[in-house]
Scaffold this motif. Structure first.
Motif, PDB file in Angstrom:
ATOM      1  N   LYS A   1       0.824  -1.219   0.000  1.00 39.55           N
ATOM      2  CA  LYS A   1       0.000   0.000   0.000  1.00 39.55           C
ATOM      3  C   LYS A   1       0.857   1.267   0.000  1.00 39.55           C
ATOM      4  O   LYS A   1       0.352   2.374  -0.155  1.00 39.55           O
ATOM      5  N   ASP A   2       2.166   1.095   0.188  1.00 42.33           N
ATOM      6  CA  ASP A   2       3.096   2.233   0.114  1.00 42.33           C
ATOM      7  C   ASP A   2       4.224   1.838  -0.833  1.00 42.33           C
ATOM      8  O   ASP A   2       5.369   1.692  -0.443  1.00 42.33           O
ATOM      9  N   PRO A   3       3.860   1.625  -2.123  1.00 45.10           N
ATOM     10  CA  PRO A   3       4.834   0.994  -3.023  1.00 45.10           C
ATOM     11  C   PRO A   3       5.868   1.952  -3.595  1.00 45.10           C
ATOM     12  O   PRO A   3       5.648   3.163  -3.663  1.00 45.10           O
ATOM     13  N   GLN A   4       6.985   1.373  -4.007  1.00 44.83           N
ATOM     14  CA  GLN A   4       7.963   2.106  -4.821  1.00 44.83           C
ATOM     15  C   GLN A   4       7.728   1.727  -6.279  1.00 44.83           C
ATOM     16  O   GLN A   4       7.989   2.484  -7.171  1.00 44.83           O
ATOM     17  N   ASP A   5       7.206   0.517  -6.487  1.00 46.30           N
ATOM     18  CA  ASP A   5       6.945   0.025  -7.846  1.00 46.30           C
ATOM     19  C   ASP A   5       5.474  -0.399  -7.921  1.00 46.30           C
ATOM     20  O   ASP A   5       5.089  -1.465  -7.440  1.00 46.30           O
ATOM     21  N   ALA A   6       4.655   0.458  -8.511  1.00 43.32           N
ATOM     22  CA  ALA A   6       3.196   0.249  -8.527  1.00 43.32           C
ATOM     23  C   ALA A   6       2.805  -1.027  -9.271  1.00 43.32           C
ATOM     24  O   ALA A   6       1.844  -1.707  -8.892  1.00 43.32           O
ATOM     25  N   VAL A   7       3.539  -1.356 -10.323  1.00 48.04           N
ATOM     26  CA  VAL A   7       3.222  -2.553 -11.117  1.00 48.04           C
ATOM     27  C   VAL A   7       3.399  -3.816 -10.270  1.00 48.04           C
ATOM     28  O   VAL A   7       2.550  -4.703 -10.251  1.00 48.04           O
ATOM     29  N   VAL A   8       4.512  -3.861  -9.544  1.00 45.39           N
ATOM     30  CA  VAL A   8       4.784  -5.025  -8.691  1.00 45.39           C
ATOM     31  C   VAL A   8       3.752  -5.098  -7.557  1.00 45.39           C
ATOM     32  O   VAL A   8       3.233  -6.169  -7.242  1.00 45.39           O
ATOM     33  N   ALA A   9       3.451  -3.938  -6.973  1.00 44.49           N
ATOM     34  CA  ALA A   9       2.492  -3.901  -5.864  1.00 44.49           C
ATOM     35  C   ALA A   9       1.114  -4.393  -6.305  1.00 44.49           C
ATOM     36  O   ALA A   9       0.437  -5.140  -5.592  1.00 44.49           O
ATOM     37  N   LYS A  10       0.718  -3.987  -7.509  1.00 51.15           N
ATOM     38  CA  LYS A  10      -0.591  -4.394  -8.050  1.00 51.15           C
ATOM     39  C   LYS A  10      -0.629  -5.919  -8.206  1.00 51.15           C
ATOM     40  O   LYS A  10      -1.589  -6.581  -7.816  1.00 51.15           O
ATOM     41  N   GLN A  11       0.447  -6.465  -8.773  1.00 55.95           N
ATOM     42  CA  GLN A  11       0.518  -7.923  -8.959  1.00 55.95           C
ATOM     43  C   GLN A  11       0.517  -8.639  -7.602  1.00 55.95           C
ATOM     44  O   GLN A  11      -0.160  -9.651  -7.424  1.00 55.95           O
ATOM     45  N   TYR A  12       1.238  -8.070  -6.646  1.00 55.51           N
ATOM     46  CA  TYR A  12       1.326  -8.663  -5.296  1.00 55.51           C
ATOM     47  C   TYR A  12      -0.063  -8.760  -4.669  1.00 55.51           C
ATOM     48  O   TYR A  12      -0.410  -9.761  -4.042  1.00 55.51           O
ATOM     49  N   MET A  13      -0.885  -7.707  -4.842  1.00 57.88           N
ATOM     50  CA  MET A  13      -2.205  -7.684  -4.207  1.00 57.88           C
ATOM     51  C   MET A  13      -3.248  -8.477  -4.999  1.00 57.88           C
ATOM     52  O   MET A  13      -4.114  -9.117  -4.421  1.00 57.88           O
ATOM     53  N   GLU A  14      -3.138  -8.438  -6.341  1.00 60.05           N
ATOM     54  CA  GLU A  14      -4.190  -9.056  -7.166  1.00 60.05           C
ATOM     55  C   GLU A  14      -3.921 -10.515  -7.492  1.00 60.05           C
ATOM     56  O   GLU A  14      -4.853 -11.283  -7.722  1.00 60.05           O
ATOM     57  N   ASN A  15      -2.654 -10.894  -7.557  1.00 56.55           N
ATOM     58  CA  ASN A  15      -2.336 -12.276  -7.929  1.00 56.55           C
ATOM     59  C   ASN A  15      -1.083 -12.734  -7.171  1.00 56.55           C
ATOM     60  O   ASN A  15       0.006 -12.813  -7.737  1.00 56.55           O
ATOM     61  N   PRO A  16      -1.245 -13.036  -5.863  1.00 57.32           N
ATOM     62  CA  PRO A  16      -0.096 -13.388  -5.024  1.00 57.32           C
ATOM     63  C   PRO A  16       0.744 -14.544  -5.566  1.00 57.32           C
ATOM     64  O   PRO A  16       1.965 -14.525  -5.461  1.00 57.32           O
ATOM     65  N   ALA A  17       0.081 -15.533  -6.168  1.00 58.15           N
ATOM     66  CA  ALA A  17       0.826 -16.700  -6.683  1.00 58.15           C
ATOM     67  C   ALA A  17       1.736 -16.286  -7.839  1.00 58.15           C
ATOM     68  O   ALA A  17       2.895 -16.729  -7.938  1.00 58.15           O
ATOM     69  N   LEU A  18       1.213 -15.430  -8.718  1.00 62.13           N
ATOM     70  CA  LEU A  18       2.002 -14.950  -9.857  1.00 62.13           C
ATOM     71  C   LEU A  18       3.162 -14.080  -9.359  1.00 62.13           C
ATOM     72  O   LEU A  18       4.290 -14.185  -9.845  1.00 62.13           O
ATOM     73  N   PHE A  19       2.874 -13.251  -8.366  1.00 63.97           N
ATOM     74  CA  PHE A  19       3.931 -12.414  -7.779  1.00 63.97           C
ATOM     75  C   PHE A  19       5.062 -13.304  -7.249  1.00 63.97           C
ATOM     76  O   PHE A  19       6.233 -13.078  -7.516  1.00 63.97           O
ATOM     77  N   LYS A  20       4.678 -14.340  -6.508  1.00 66.10           N
ATOM     78  CA  LYS A  20       5.665 -15.221  -5.882  1.00 66.10           C
ATOM     79  C   LYS A  20       6.533 -15.914  -6.933  1.00 66.10           C
ATOM     80  O   LYS A  20       7.757 -15.933  -6.836  1.00 66.10           O
ATOM     81  N   SER A  21       5.883 -16.456  -7.970  1.00 67.02           N
ATOM     82  CA  SER A  21       6.661 -17.169  -9.000  1.00 67.02           C
ATOM     83  C   SER A  21       7.574 -16.203  -9.770  1.00 67.02           C
ATOM     84  O   SER A  21       8.687 -16.552 -10.154  1.00 67.02           O
ATOM     85  N   THR A  22       7.103 -14.960  -9.962  1.00 65.03           N
ATOM     86  CA  THR A  22       7.921 -13.957 -10.658  1.00 65.03           C
ATOM     87  C   THR A  22       9.124 -13.568  -9.791  1.00 65.03           C
ATOM     88  O   THR A  22      10.261 -13.520 -10.271  1.00 65.03           O
ATOM     89  N   ALA A  23       8.870 -13.311  -8.510  1.00 59.21           N
ATOM     90  CA  ALA A  23       9.960 -12.926  -7.600  1.00 59.21           C
ATOM     91  C   ALA A  23      10.990 -14.049  -7.488  1.00 59.21           C
ATOM     92  O   ALA A  23      12.200 -13.800  -7.433  1.00 59.21           O
ATOM     93  N   GLU A  24      10.513 -15.296  -7.491  1.00 56.94           N
ATOM     94  CA  GLU A  24      11.439 -16.445  -7.431  1.00 56.94           C
ATOM     95  C   GLU A  24      12.291 -16.512  -8.702  1.00 56.94           C
ATOM     96  O   GLU A  24      13.493 -16.784  -8.639  1.00 56.94           O
ATOM     97  N   PHE A  25      11.649 -16.256  -9.842  1.00 56.96           N
ATOM     98  CA  PHE A  25      12.381 -16.289 -11.117  1.00 56.96           C
ATOM     99  C   PHE A  25      13.485 -15.224 -11.122  1.00 56.96           C
ATOM    100  O   PHE A  25      14.612 -15.488 -11.540  1.00 56.96           O
TER     101      PHE A  25
END
Length: 204
Positions: free
Chosen positions: A127-151
């Motif tokens: 809710k206090d992001p530096q990167d709005a795109v990443v924050a949006k993905q984190y909130m809307e699709n946690p599984a996708l965020f996790k797999s992307t961050a792992e990659f």
């Protein structure tokens, strides 16, 4: 005329650097620093990705610049290693953390700052992001965020977990079109790994 760092600040920094370098407890948490110049104004930090996070097993390098007004002004710190995190710019590595801005206090040390950055890796603040795109993905699709961050951790931070073959093949397809690997990963990540959207974004 450039203000030189005061003796008090220099002595304190020496003590802080020594604290991080010699303390085995800190080493076990996976935090290290390397002093790059005699005046202690350029320091390389390194944080090991915390366990049970998408960054586990990765090694993340940080650029630490100490201002002349230290410890009354915060150090300037950014990630050199690319990281997919709501509070870190995926492009520049700039970190959004209150103690590096308006919540800085002269009593804080390099150790507390590095531990705070490591804690931020464990508990992002979307809710206090530096990167709005990443924050949006984190909130809307946690599984996708996790797999992307792992990659990103495997590709950029020498992470040990197995690489996502599906993501890898999409990166390869863009590379075959002449796109640099780093750009391919970044654009695919921002477009939720939709190859068509990423291709349109790059070539339009």
């Amino acid at each position: 005329m450039k203000l030189e760092m005061s003796n008090i600040a220099f002595t304190r920094l020496q003590r802080e650097c020594k604290e991080v370098v010699t303390n085995t407890e800190i080493a076990q948490t996976g935090i290290m620093i390397e002093i790059l110049n005699e005046s202690l104004t350029d320091i390389k930090g390194q944080i090991r990705g915390p366990p049970d996070t998408p960054y586990a097993g990765g090694l993340f390098d940080l650029e630490i610049k100490i201002p002349d007004s230290y410890p009354f002004s915060p150090p300037k710190i950014k990630f050199v290693t690319k990281i997919w995190h709501p509070n870190v710019s995926s492009q520049t590595g700039v970190i959004c953390l209150d103690i590096l801005k308006d919540q800085w206090a002269a009593s804080l040390t390099l150790r507390t700052v590095l531990l705070s950055i490591q804690a931020l890796m464990c508990s992002p603040e979307p809710k206090d992001p530096q990167d709005a795109v990443v924050a949006k993905q984190y909130m809307e699709n946690p599984a996708l965020f996790k797999s992307t961050a792992e990659f990103w951790t495997v590709r950029f931070a020498r992470g040990k977990s197995g690489e996502n073959e599906d993501y890898k093949s999409r990166v390869e397809k863009l590379r075959d079109m002449g796109v640099r690997e780093e750009e391919a990963i970044s654009v695919l990540s921002c477009n939720n790994w939709d190859l068509n959207k990423a291709t349109v974004y790059i070539f339009s």
